[in-house]
Structure formats: structure tokens, C-alpha cells
Design a protein around this motif. Structure first.
Motif, short mmCIF file in Angstrom:
data_model
loop_
_atom_site.label_atom_id
_atom_site.label_comp_id
_atom_site.label_asym_id
_atom_site.label_seq_id
_atom_site.Cartn_x
_atom_site.Cartn_y
_atom_site.Cartn_z
N PRO A 230 0.81 -1.23 0.00
CA PRO A 230 0.00 0.00 0.00
C PRO A 230 0.83 1.27 0.00
N ASP A 231 1.88 1.34 0.83
CA ASP A 231 2.71 2.54 0.89
C ASP A 231 3.49 2.74 -0.40
N SER A 232 4.05 1.66 -0.94
CA SER A 232 4.90 1.81 -2.12
C SER A 232 4.10 2.09 -3.38
N LEU A 233 2.81 1.73 -3.40
CA LEU A 233 1.98 1.92 -4.60
C LEU A 233 0.93 3.01 -4.43
N VAL A 234 1.03 3.78 -3.36
CA VAL A 234 -0.03 4.74 -3.07
C VAL A 234 -0.17 5.79 -4.17
N VAL A 248 -2.59 11.14 -1.70
CA VAL A 248 -1.38 10.36 -1.41
C VAL A 248 -0.96 10.58 0.04
N GLY A 249 -0.89 11.84 0.42
CA GLY A 249 -0.53 12.16 1.80
C GLY A 249 -1.58 11.69 2.80
N PHE A 250 -2.85 11.83 2.45
CA PHE A 250 -3.92 11.40 3.36
C PHE A 250 -3.86 9.90 3.62
N LEU A 251 -3.63 9.12 2.56
CA LEU A 251 -3.59 7.67 2.74
C LEU A 251 -2.37 7.23 3.54
N GLY A 351 10.14 -5.74 -0.62
CA GLY A 351 8.71 -5.79 -0.88
C GLY A 351 8.21 -4.62 -1.69
N ALA A 352 8.77 -3.43 -1.44
CA ALA A 352 8.38 -2.25 -2.22
C ALA A 352 8.73 -2.44 -3.68
N ALA A 353 9.93 -3.00 -3.94
CA ALA A 353 10.33 -3.24 -5.33
C ALA A 353 9.46 -4.30 -5.99
N LEU A 354 9.15 -5.38 -5.27
CA LEU A 354 8.31 -6.44 -5.83
C LEU A 354 6.91 -5.93 -6.14
N ALA A 355 6.37 -5.10 -5.24
CA ALA A 355 5.03 -4.56 -5.48
C ALA A 355 5.00 -3.72 -6.75
N GLY A 356 6.06 -2.97 -6.97
CA GLY A 356 6.12 -2.17 -8.18
C GLY A 356 6.16 -3.03 -9.43
N LEU A 357 6.89 -4.14 -9.38
CA LEU A 357 6.96 -5.04 -10.53
C LEU A 357 5.61 -5.69 -10.81
N VAL A 358 4.93 -6.10 -9.75
CA VAL A 358 3.61 -6.72 -9.92
C VAL A 358 2.62 -5.69 -10.47
N ALA A 359 2.68 -4.47 -9.94
CA ALA A 359 1.75 -3.43 -10.39
C ALA A 359 1.98 -3.07 -11.86
N GLN A 360 3.21 -3.24 -12.33
CA GLN A 360 3.51 -2.96 -13.73
C GLN A 360 2.72 -3.90 -14.65
N VAL A 361 2.43 -5.10 -14.15
CA VAL A 361 1.72 -6.10 -14.94
C VAL A 361 0.21 -6.05 -14.69
N THR A 362 -0.18 -5.91 -13.43
CA THR A 362 -1.60 -6.05 -13.06
C THR A 362 -2.31 -4.72 -12.84
N GLY A 363 -1.56 -3.66 -12.50
CA GLY A 363 -2.16 -2.41 -12.05
C GLY A 363 -2.04 -2.29 -10.55
#
Length: 415
Positions: A230-234, A248-251, A351-363
Motif C-alpha cells: 500500500p505505501d509503495s503503490l499509493v 497520497v498524503g492522506f492515505l 517488498g516495495a520493489a516487488l510490489a512495483g513489478l507486480v503493479a507494472q503487470v496487473t495495475g
């Protein structure tokens, strides 16, 4: 009320204040470094690498040097590390510093963060008693989260409107002030481990893997692999929702604010005797709210999801560190807690890096939801270990077998 009793301890107030200052300064540095590196190289890859250098060497430092905080007076270890880091960060402010030198200084500062955290966590256990420890950890965690928010928000403003070098200068000052405060207001305590008890690198790993309780807590530190999503993809998540960038700041603030409230309630209303049962529940529950982002509902629903998940994760962290502090013998406490804390930071960075890679594929929305599911599934490991450990302890007490009780309750470990 335990929280007020803890706050009345001068040494706790001083150590918490200095750690808060260090957290704020660290975030200042992270913001400044990304700006400086991107300005020099115009490379997103090098910028990301430099940011990673503020986290990843911490684990190596914990493995190699955490035992120093058991072989030397912990107050002196903290003062020395803060003084060295103050000089190193101040060197980063030199105009025109080569990128290579900057990266070396960043990595060195991150490396020293490992033994610093080990010494600080072990010293905290020296300052407060067993009954106060969970409340002290809750206050510490809340202060650190507040420090991260202040550091990122104010650091971003200073780096963009004034100069990144000013951010680095502030960080160097926080280390220097912290060293002075710890040296002046925290009492000297003798060395915890004798020369015969000095531990090796292998011992640092074994100390957090010698018993079901320790294994459960060590495994729980890896949950950051999934709960950082959540933090890395906010930012892309808010963009995908079509909401104002202010969200972004609120979340991000929602997680810290709700955690502060949740940890206060934990320390105030959850008795010590029930905290053993609360730990596996917190492990399983921390990721459970995240799949709810798939339901939509806009930023207000996301606010609830982020806040609830962040609170449950904070409770898990506080309980795990509190239990580990009691399980480890004093002669190995800094080493064991340093390894666990640094593994938690390393897992968050990866985990932040992995989340970014997954989001690149799935959103981003789907990546956050998948991370929540993965967090719950992964939490089955520490939860099952903890439940088996608790059941074993009860069985041992029922049989009056003192040797088995020692094994399950975290008696002194040989490494």
C-alpha cells in the motif's frame, strides 16, 4: 496506566526523542539523495539504486556488528555510531561530491544502522521492566511512524524549495544531537556478554532460529515483503482512482494515525496475559483488509483499508519485538533483536520493489489486493509456529517438565 508510567522514565523519553530525530533525519536524507542523484544522472535506475542503499546494507550491518552491542556498553555503542554517522552525512553536503563517493557514504550509513538498531532495542529492554515493555514498544513505534511522516513531508518541501544539501545537513545535526543527549542523560550500564560469550555471524542467525517462538517472530519480520505494497503503490493507486494527488498524503497519514490510536488501545486495554493469543491473530489479520480495495468505493474506502491494515501490522510488530526482547538472554539480546529488526527493514525494501513489478503487470489496485492475499497465506507460517510453541509450553507446565519449558519459553541459547 502503563503508558504514562513509561513516559515518566527520563531515559525512555530521551532514547525515544533521539530515535524520533534520527527517523526524521533519515527521511530528509532519502528525499535529498533521490533529488541529488536524479539531478546528476537523469537516471531513474540510479536513483532507485541509491534509495535502496539507504535500506539494504542495514541487514549486513546487523549480521556482522550487532554482537558489538552485547560486547560493549550499549550506550557507548549508540553514541559512537551516531557520531560517526553525523560526520559521514555531513560529508555528503560537500558541493560537487562525486556520485561514487556519495553512494559509498550512503551505504556506510545504512550499514551502521544495523548495529545501531540492535543496541537501541536492547537498551530499551534495559530501561523498562517486563510489564512496561509492550507499552514502551507501542509508544516507540508510534513516534517512529510520526517521524517518517514529518521527515518525508518536510524533507520534500525543503529539498524542492531550498536545497537537498540542507536536508542532509539537518540529518547530520540530528545524529550529533542524538549522540549528545544519549551521552548526557542515559546511564552507563556494564557490558552484557563476557568474552567467552561473544557470538559469531552464524550465532546471530541461530539466536533468532533456536526455538518455535523465535522462529515464529523471525518469520513474522518477513511480512513486510507483502505489507509494504500500500505505501509503495499509493501514488499510482491514487492516480488510478482519479483522486486528487493530495490523497497520497492522506492515505499515508491514515496508516500512521490509525496505528497511533491502535497501539494506544493495545497498551491500555489488552492485558499481558492475553497478548500471547493476540500475536497470531495480528499476523493473519494485517493483510486481510487489502483485497477490499478491489471493491472500489473511492478514496474514503481506501482510507479505511489502509488505516486498518497499517494498524494491525503495527500491532504485530510491537507484539513480536516485545516477546523477542523477553525470550532472548541479555548476553545475546542486541544480536538477536538487531538481526530481526534489520530483516524487517530489508523485507520492506524488497517488498516495495516487488510490489512495483507486480503493479507494472496487473495495475496498482490489483497488486495491493494480491499482496494482501499473499500476506495472509504467508502469515500461516509464523502463526502456526507460535500456536505450536504456546501449546508446547502449556503441555510442559502441565507435566512439570522444566527442561521442555525452557526450550519453548526461550531460555538462554547457545550459538
Amino acid at each position: 496506566m502503563k503508558m504514562w508510567a513509561v513516559l515518566r522514565l527520563r531515559e525512555f523519553r530521551v532514547t525515544s526523542t533521539t530515535e524520533f530525530l534520527s527517523v526524521v533525519g533519515d527521511q530528509f536524507s532519502r528525499v535529498a539523495l533521490t533529488v541529488m542523484v536524479f539531478d546528476q544522472t537523469d537516471s531513474a535506475a540510479l536513483t532507485g539504486l541509491t534509495y535502496g542503499l539507504t535500506y539494504l546494507p542495514t541487514m549486513a550491518g546487523a549480521l556482522l556488528l550487532s554482537t558489538v552491542a552485547d560486547r560493549r556498553p550499549r550506550r557507548e555503542v549508540i553514541v559512537t555510531i551516531n557520531a560517526v554517522r553525523a560526520v559521514g552525512v555531513a560529508a555528503m553536503t560537500v558541493p560537487g561530491i562525486p556520485l561514487t563517493a556519495l553512494c559509498v557514504l550512503v551505504a556506510a550509513s545504512s550499514f551502521l544502522n544495523g548495529p545501531y538498531k540492535a543496541a537501541h532495542l536492547a537498551l530499551l529492554r534495559d530501561i523498562v521492566d517486563t510489564e512496561q515493555y509492550t507499552a514502551a514498544m507501542a509508544l516507540r513505534q508510534s513516534a517512529n511512524q510520526a517521524g517518517q511522516l514529518v521527515g518525508f513531508a518536510v524533507g520534500g518541501i525543503i529539498a524542492s524549495t531550498v536545497s537537498p544539501q540542507v536536508c542532509l545537513a539537518v540529518d547530520a545535526a540530528t545524529f550529533a544531537i542524538s549522540a549528545i543527549l544519549i551521552r548526557s542523560f542515559v546511564s552507563f550500564r556494564p557490558i552484557s556478554a563476557s568474552p567467552a560469550q561473544r557470538r559469531s555471524l552464524v550465532g546471530g542467525l541461530r539466536v533468532v532460529w533456536s526455538g518455535r517462538g523465535q522462529r515464529a517472530i523471525f518469520a513474522s519480520t518477513l511480512s513486510g515483503l507483502f505489507l509494504m505494497a500500500p505505501d509503495s503503490l499509493v501514488t499510482p493507486f491514487v492516480h488510478e482512482m482519479g483522486a486528487s494527488p493530495a490523497w497520497v498524503g492522506f492515505l499515508l497519514a491514515a496508516s500512521a494515525a490509525c496505528s497511533f490510536l491502535g497501539l494506544g488501545l493495545l497498551a491500555r486495554f489488552l492485558p499481558q496475559r492475553h497478548r500471547t493469543r493476540a500475536f497470531p491473530i495480528a499476523c493473519l489479520a494485517a493483510g486481510a483488509p487489502l483485497p477490499l480495495v478491489l471493491l472500489g468505493g473511492g478514496p474514503y474506502c481506501a482510507l479505511v483499508v489502509f488505516g486498518l491494515s497499517g494498524t494491525l501490522w503495527a500491532i504485530q510488530v510491537v507484539l513480536s519485538v516485545s516477546f523477542l526482547g523477553d525470550m532472548l538472554p541479555d548476553a545475546q539480546r542486541a544480536q538477536g533483536m538487531g538481526v530481526a529488526a534489520s530483516m524487517n527493514l530489508t523485507a520492506q525494501g524488497i517488498g516495495a520493489a516487488l510490489a512495483g513489478l507486480v503493479a507494472q503487470v496487473t495495475g496498482p489496485r490489483e497488486a495491493i489486493a494480491l499482496s494482501g492475499v499473499a500476506a495472509v497465506l504467508f502469515a500461516l507460517l509464523p502463526s502456526s509456529l507460535w500456536i505450536r510453541r504456546t501449546a508446547g509450553s502449556r503441555a510442559s507446565r502441565g507435566q512439570g517438565d522444566s527442561s521442555k519449558t525452557g526450550e519453548h519459553e526461550g531460555a538462554p541459547l547457545s550459538a
